[in-house]
Write a protein that holds these residues in place. Structure first.
Motif, mmCIF file in Angstrom:
data_model
loop_
_atom_site.group_PDB
_atom_site.id
_atom_site.type_symbol
_atom_site.label_atom_id
_atom_site.label_comp_id
_atom_site.label_asym_id
_atom_site.label_seq_id
_atom_site.Cartn_x
_atom_site.Cartn_y
_atom_site.Cartn_z
ATOM 1 N N ASP A 41 0.873 -1.169 0.000
ATOM 2 C CA ASP A 41 0.000 0.000 0.000
ATOM 3 C C ASP A 41 0.912 1.222 0.000
ATOM 4 O O ASP A 41 1.646 1.457 0.965
ATOM 5 C CB ASP A 41 -0.887 -0.002 1.252
ATOM 6 C CG ASP A 41 -1.836 1.194 1.275
ATOM 7 O OD1 ASP A 41 -1.557 2.180 0.570
ATOM 8 O OD2 ASP A 41 -2.841 1.133 1.995
ATOM 9 N N PRO A 42 0.892 2.009 -1.086
ATOM 10 C CA PRO A 42 1.871 3.102 -1.172
ATOM 11 C C PRO A 42 1.766 4.123 -0.047
ATOM 12 O O PRO A 42 2.742 4.821 0.228
ATOM 13 C CB PRO A 42 1.582 3.737 -2.531
ATOM 14 C CG PRO A 42 0.321 3.152 -3.028
ATOM 15 C CD PRO A 42 0.047 1.900 -2.279
ATOM 16 N N ALA A 43 0.624 4.214 0.597
ATOM 17 C CA ALA A 43 0.493 5.182 1.693
ATOM 18 C C ALA A 43 0.916 4.578 3.032
ATOM 19 O O ALA A 43 0.912 5.266 4.044
ATOM 20 C CB ALA A 43 -0.943 5.683 1.797
ATOM 21 N N LYS A 44 1.265 3.299 3.030
ATOM 22 C CA LYS A 44 1.587 2.668 4.309
ATOM 23 C C LYS A 44 3.019 2.143 4.405
ATOM 24 O O LYS A 44 3.467 1.814 5.496
ATOM 25 C CB LYS A 44 0.626 1.499 4.562
ATOM 26 C CG LYS A 44 -0.780 1.961 4.898
ATOM 27 C CD LYS A 44 -1.663 0.801 5.251
ATOM 28 C CE LYS A 44 -3.043 1.302 5.679
ATOM 29 N NZ LYS A 44 -3.992 0.211 5.861
ATOM 30 N N PRO A 88 -5.157 10.798 9.266
ATOM 31 C CA PRO A 88 -4.541 10.401 10.549
ATOM 32 C C PRO A 88 -4.726 8.921 10.858
ATOM 33 O O PRO A 88 -3.945 8.351 11.622
ATOM 34 C CB PRO A 88 -5.292 11.254 11.580
ATOM 35 C CG PRO A 88 -6.005 12.304 10.826
ATOM 36 C CD PRO A 88 -6.232 11.769 9.436
ATOM 37 N N SER A 89 -5.738 8.289 10.281
ATOM 38 C CA SER A 89 -5.974 6.879 10.606
ATOM 39 C C SER A 89 -5.034 5.954 9.827
ATOM 40 O O SER A 89 -4.931 4.773 10.140
ATOM 41 C CB SER A 89 -7.427 6.501 10.328
ATOM 42 O OG SER A 89 -7.679 6.534 8.942
ATOM 43 N N ILE A 90 -4.354 6.479 8.814
ATOM 44 C CA ILE A 90 -3.458 5.642 8.008
ATOM 45 C C ILE A 90 -2.020 5.668 8.544
ATOM 46 O O ILE A 90 -1.282 4.716 8.422
ATOM 47 C CB ILE A 90 -3.502 6.092 6.526
ATOM 48 C CG1 ILE A 90 -4.835 5.639 5.923
ATOM 49 C CG2 ILE A 90 -2.342 5.514 5.716
ATOM 50 C CD1 ILE A 90 -5.031 5.998 4.474
ATOM 51 N N HIS A 91 -1.651 6.765 9.204
ATOM 52 C CA HIS A 91 -0.280 6.927 9.721
ATOM 53 C C HIS A 91 0.739 6.754 8.598
ATOM 54 O O HIS A 91 1.668 5.944 8.705
ATOM 55 C CB HIS A 91 0.011 5.916 10.838
ATOM 56 C CG HIS A 91 -0.998 5.937 11.934
ATOM 57 N ND1 HIS A 91 -1.186 7.018 12.748
ATOM 58 C CD2 HIS A 91 -1.891 5.004 12.332
ATOM 59 C CE1 HIS A 91 -2.157 6.760 13.607
ATOM 60 N NE2 HIS A 91 -2.610 5.547 13.367
ATOM 61 N N SER A 92 0.552 7.482 7.528
ATOM 62 C CA SER A 92 1.480 7.358 6.407
ATOM 63 C C SER A 92 2.892 7.743 6.831
ATOM 64 O O SER A 92 3.110 8.803 7.413
ATOM 65 C CB SER A 92 1.044 8.269 5.261
ATOM 66 O OG SER A 92 2.100 8.387 4.333
ATOM 67 N N PRO A 93 3.867 6.886 6.522
ATOM 68 C CA PRO A 93 5.252 7.248 6.832
ATOM 69 C C PRO A 93 5.751 8.414 5.990
ATOM 70 O O PRO A 93 6.814 8.956 6.251
ATOM 71 C CB PRO A 93 6.036 5.961 6.532
ATOM 72 C CG PRO A 93 5.170 5.183 5.596
ATOM 73 C CD PRO A 93 3.757 5.555 5.901
ATOM 74 N N TRP A 94 4.973 8.783 4.972
ATOM 75 C CA TRP A 94 5.369 9.895 4.104
ATOM 76 C C TRP A 94 4.609 11.173 4.416
ATOM 77 O O TRP A 94 4.732 12.153 3.682
ATOM 78 C CB TRP A 94 5.130 9.524 2.638
ATOM 79 C CG TRP A 94 5.894 8.325 2.208
ATOM 80 C CD1 TRP A 94 5.395 7.095 1.895
ATOM 81 C CD2 TRP A 94 7.319 8.214 2.055
ATOM 82 N NE1 TRP A 94 6.396 6.234 1.565
ATOM 83 C CE2 TRP A 94 7.597 6.902 1.650
ATOM 84 C CE3 TRP A 94 8.374 9.107 2.233
ATOM 85 C CZ2 TRP A 94 8.891 6.444 1.420
ATOM 86 C CZ3 TRP A 94 9.658 8.659 1.997
ATOM 87 C CH2 TRP A 94 9.904 7.343 1.587
ATOM 88 N N SER A 95 3.830 11.163 5.486
ATOM 89 C CA SER A 95 2.996 12.342 5.749
ATOM 90 C C SER A 95 3.841 13.597 5.959
ATOM 91 O O SER A 95 3.381 14.705 5.707
ATOM 92 C CB SER A 95 2.090 12.094 6.960
ATOM 93 O OG SER A 95 2.869 11.898 8.114
ATOM 94 N N PHE A 96 5.112 13.409 6.385
ATOM 95 C CA PHE A 96 5.953 14.594 6.609
ATOM 96 C C PHE A 96 6.213 15.360 5.313
ATOM 97 O O PHE A 96 6.590 16.520 5.338
ATOM 98 C CB PHE A 96 7.271 14.187 7.276
ATOM 99 C CG PHE A 96 8.239 13.440 6.394
ATOM 100 C CD1 PHE A 96 9.299 14.093 5.799
ATOM 101 C CD2 PHE A 96 8.090 12.076 6.172
ATOM 102 C CE1 PHE A 96 10.196 13.410 4.998
ATOM 103 C CE2 PHE A 96 8.990 11.384 5.374
ATOM 104 C CZ PHE A 96 10.046 12.054 4.781
ATOM 105 N N LEU A 97 5.981 14.705 4.178
ATOM 106 C CA LEU A 97 6.199 15.382 2.892
ATOM 107 C C LEU A 97 5.006 16.242 2.482
ATOM 108 O O LEU A 97 5.132 17.080 1.593
ATOM 109 C CB LEU A 97 6.473 14.352 1.784
ATOM 110 C CG LEU A 97 7.751 13.527 1.942
ATOM 111 C CD1 LEU A 97 7.832 12.441 0.870
ATOM 112 C CD2 LEU A 97 8.985 14.426 1.859
ATOM 113 N N VAL A 98 3.858 15.982 3.105
ATOM 114 C CA VAL A 98 2.654 16.721 2.688
ATOM 115 C C VAL A 98 1.976 17.492 3.830
ATOM 116 O O VAL A 98 1.130 18.345 3.579
ATOM 117 C CB VAL A 98 1.613 15.751 2.055
ATOM 118 C CG1 VAL A 98 2.068 15.287 0.689
ATOM 119 C CG2 VAL A 98 1.325 14.563 2.955
#
Lengths: 312, 590
Positions: B39-42, B127-137
């Motif tokens: 899952d690219p968001a995970k 917030p429920s996905i906790h994407s490891p890439w969220s710091f980019l967006v």
């Protein structure tokens, strides 16, 4: 017998509880925080807190332990923290290759070890006995890793007699193609200590008075060995075998890693490296259950081998 | 180089599904460590990303041949228009691109639309996905913070209007940033920002990692976690014809010769094994059970003939060259460094004696020796925070101090670190000086530790090692319990910002592991964010590097050289600094 079995089964409950408590304490003490792995490069306090909440690691410890108890009672350990795959599906896919590998090693290794041990015990003190003992002693001092690395290099790569590594979905293909080399190496690794252990069991039995009596009665050596000595020597042999059965589930980590066998050994290592507690919990509990069940089974087999054994 | 980059291009000629891949062509490759999911968001690990980049399509991608890496349209008809203030990016999608078939589509062909990208980008904010890439967006899109705040700890409301991520029509996506940023596009080329279909995600909500469905050249056929992954060519993949002009690199000519005019992908099936041990990996490659492989550290000496005067000058050993094995090499777009905890009372702080201590340790560490012995010569010293191949790199800058243990000792003497009767130095206030270095538990870590011990012995400073797993040490660092630790940072995208932010004060406790807080550095970094890549921004980067050299929160390490081998019959291979794999460009001519 039935009362004995029921009593032993009841005794498993506090033992299992103890295992759960120990595992829970150990994981929370030294198990590592998986949120730091799952967060990737995003190590902000909010991200870490969010992951801990999702995993339930922010709950009070007693509540986390109760969840663990419920998982054990239902044998549903949820999903892996690192891959999100159901733990039951992960273990289901891993158990087959492990059992095929370790089961084959145990079966072949035991037959060979008992045969060789019985022979050298019978020839006790001879050149053959001394030679086998010497070779076994030397073989035991070499690390399993050396056998695996050398075997893979010389037998698979240089000799070309086996594939370097691999595993298939077909059991037949695995038996014919991918299993033989890891099986051979697994047997070689375990053979030396087993021969020495079984030999000592046989030698001890051969020194008993009943053997001398049997010889005095004029019984042939094969009859003495097969009918009397072998049967009595089977008690420690069965103990050793039954104790090793639960660990078949654990797979053979080194062999699995070097030969690309998708078994439990690899899964255990991955789970520990990733602090994947649901997988660690499931494997530990299944091993604990299997150990207790096989212990009980061992006692029952004692009774079957030797009717003089009383179960209390 | 830029001219070359302009010449080399890939063109999608006709957007009609046309399965060209030969299903009898099976590429066999290996990952060195287990993947986690698709899952690219995970997922954020390198190994999972090598798979997801072949399943999902980001809006833009990289030209296969151009160096330095050059962005080109992927599912869009052209690169986006960017407003004069660098805030509004507008993308126009190519019509007629379809997702791979999935039960969630109920038997209908499902076209890729702008709404899919809007949904996929928003997932990184959820917030429920906790994407490891969220710091980019996080905080990047107008209205994004408010939407995230409204979600609390629950699921993001994907249907709520969001000014920063707007679907103008079926094929037009508009992203509006909160601040000027001319360098945002490379982020959208990451596999993490490939398009997913909302109905597939919702139908497999509990296990999105196992159900990747994208518009890319391959689809997931089989997954045995940590063991085996099989990809098969996506039969509905759009027609993509390789059409490039070779540059000066001889590899380009071979690639063009092998692929020109061919429809991609050529290989029908990719079998990926997870092989963590070096021996089976290497022997499997030599035995042709693998088609492409790296060279394990232990095999470097036998596989390569290394020039002792210039270890980066290598050729393939004769026995392998005779077999037609191909060797390709490139410096990784990464940096390695050891950081000091700048909040630590012994090694941190701005006072001159603390700076002198950090400088002395940096001066006494033999980077050249570790490159020669541990890296076997296959690395170069790191001299700038931004590595080569990444926009903003300055090859003329020398950030690593000269190796000079005598001068390092003299520096310590000068700033009051006296040698006590026990032979070890004390702090300027007379207290004992002892430093703890965090490290892993592998055999390689032990090799590094020998050099660190030698360095500290030379300086007459007591050293101890704190061993642990990565997550344990990372947690300890977050709690301020570490004094020193080594790290590596690979480029997520080829822009200097991705590296310079590692010392930005607001990232302290996050990607700024050293907890370095310097007002001048922060001011310059904030100014650099508003500039496009170019001389003006490079000047700011130089100034920031000078601050880091002066303050020495890091000891610069090295940058590794990657060597990859492929058998004679593998055609079309060219290593790319940012694309994790070349699989879609390969052909097998056995």
């Amino acid at each position: 017998m039935l009362a004995y079995i029921v009593r032993r089964v009841w005794q498993m409950v506090p033992t299992l509880f103890g295992v759960m408590l120990l595992l829970f304490v150990l994981f929370n003490w030294v198990g590592g925080d998986p949120s730091y792995i799952l967060a990737g490069k995003n190590l902000s306090a909010e991200a870490l807190a969010g992951i801990r909440q999702q995993l339930g690691l922010d709950l009070p410890l007693p509540q986390q332990f109760l969840i663990f108890v419920r998982q054990v009672l239902t044998l549903d350990f949820g999903t892996s923290w690192s891959t999100q795959q159901p733990v039951s599906a992960l273990l289901h896919s891993r158990i087959g290759p492990s059992l095929l590998l370790t089961g084959s090693i145990l079966l072949l290794g035991t037959v060979l070890a008992i045969g060789i041990a019985a022979l050298v015990a019978y020839l006790r003190g001879s050149v053959t006995d001394r030679l086998v003992t010497l070779i076994a002693t030397c073989a035991m001092s070499v690390s399993a890793l050396v056998y695996i690395i050398a075997g893979q290099y010389w037998l698979a790569f240089k000799g070309g007699w086996f594939p370097i590594m691999g595993w298939s979905d077909s059991t037949l293909d695995n038996l014919l193609h991918y299993l033989p080399l890891p099986l051979l190496l697994g047997v070689i690794v375990g053979l030396a200590p087993d021969i020495r252990f079984y030999r000592s069991c046989f030698v001890e039995e051969l020194s008993h008075d009943y053997v001398r009596t049997a010889r005095a009665k004029g019984l042939s050596e094969p009859v003495i060995m097969l009918k009397h000595v072998l049967r009595n020597a089977m008690i420690p042999v069965v103990t050793s075998l039954m104790m090793s059965l639960p660990y078949l589930m654990m797979g053979a980590m080194l062999l699995e890693t070097f030969f690309g066998i998708p078994g439990m050994g690899k899964e255990v290592v991955m789970a520990v490296e990733r602090s994947d507690f649901p997988v660690i919990k499931a494997i530990t509990i299944y091993i604990a259950l299997a150990t207790m069940l096989f212990n009980l089974l061992t006692d029952i087999v004692y009774k079957l081998i030797d009717p003089r054994v009383q179960l209390h | 180089m830029n001219q070359h980059a302009l010449l080399a291009t890939l063109a999608a000629l006709v957007l009609l599904p046309a399965q060209a891949a030969d299903m009898n062509k099976v590429l066999r490759v290996a990952l060195n460590a287990p993947e986690t999911g698709f899952d690219p968001a995970k997922v954020s690990d390198l190994y999972s990303s090598t798979v997801t980049e072949n399943i999902f399509d980001p809006l833009v991608t990289y030209d296969y041949l151009a160096r330095p890496a050059k962005l080109i349209p992927n599912t869009v008809s052209a690169l986006p228009t960017i407003s004069a203030d660098g805030k509004v990016y507008t993308f126009r999608l190519k019509p007629g691109i379809f997702f791979a078939a999935d039960p969630a589509f109920k038997g209908k062909k499902r076209e890729l639309t702008a709404a899919d990208y809007a949904y996929s980008i928003k997932r990184h904010l959820d917030p429920s996905i906790h994407s490891p890439w969220s710091f980019l967006v996080d905080g990047r899109f107008v209205g994004g913070n408010e939407l995230v705040k409204a979600a609390g700890k629950g699921t993001l409301n994907y249907d709520a209007p969001l000014e920063g991520i707007k679907v103008l029509d079926k094929y037009t996506l508009q992203l509006t940033l909160t601040t000027t940023n001319f360098n945002f596009l490379p982020i959208l080329a990451m596999p993490a920002f490939g398009a997913v279909a909302r109905e597939v995600i919702e139908a497999n909500r509990d296990n999105t990692n196992a159900h990747p469905v994208g518009t890319g050249p391959y689809l997931l056929k089989e997954w045995k976690p940590g063991s085996r992954i099989v990809l098969e060519a996506n039969p509905g993949f759009r027609k993509l014809v390789f059409n490039a002009t070779p540059g000066n690199d001889p590899v380009d000519k071979a690639v063009v010769q092998a692929l020109q005019g061919k429809t991609l992908p050529q290989v029908g099936r990719i079998e990926i094994s997870v092989i963590e041990e070096e021996q089976p990996l290497w022997l499997s490659f030599l035995n042709r059970q693998l088609d492409i492989s790296g060279i394990p550290q232990a095999a470097l000496q036998s596989a390569l003939v290394i020039d002792p005067k210039d270890p980066l000058k290598v050729r393939l050993a004769e026995q392998y060259a005779r077999q037609g094995i191909q060797l390709q090499r490139q410096l990784l777009p990464e940096i390695t460094f050891h950081f000091f905890n700048m909040q630590d009372p012994v090694v941190g702080g701005d006072s001159k004696d603390k700076i002198a201590l950090r400088r002395a340790i940096a001066m006494a560490f033999p980077v050249s020796e570790t490159i020669a012995s541990i890296r076997r010569g296959q690395a170069v010293p790191m001299n700038y925070i931004v590595p080569a191949g990444v926009a903003g790199h300055n090859p003329a800058f020398r950030g690593t101090p000269k190796y000079d243990p005598a001068a390092a000792n003299a520096l310590l003497d000068r700033f009051g670190y006296r040698v006590a009767s026990d032979g070890y130095r004390t702090r300027p206030d007379g207290k004992p000086l002892a430093i703890e270095l965090a490290c892993g538990t592998s055999a390689l870590d032990k090799q590094w530790n020998e050099y660190w011990q030698k360095t500290f012995d030379t300086l007459k400073i007591r050293l101890s090692f704190k061993q642990g797993k990565w997550n344990e040490l990372s947690k300890a660092n977050h709690q301020g319990k570490l004094q020193m630790w080594g790290m590596a940072w690979g480029a997520d995208y080829p822009d200097g910002e991705n590296f310079m932010q590692l010392l930005y004060g607001k990232n302290a406790g996050d990607s700024n592991a050293a907890d370095f807080k310097n007002t001048d550095y922060d001011r310059l970094f904030e100014a650099s964010l508003k500039l496009p890549h170019g001389p003006e921004r490079n000047q700011l980067y130089d100034a920031m590097n000078k601050i880091v050299v002066a303050q020495q929160p890091w000891i610069f390490g090295d940058i590794r050289m990657r060597s990859t081998l492929a058998h004679r019959y593998v055609k079309g291979l060219k290593l790319h600094p940012l694309l994790g794999t070349s699989w879609r460009y390969l052909d097998l001519q056995k």
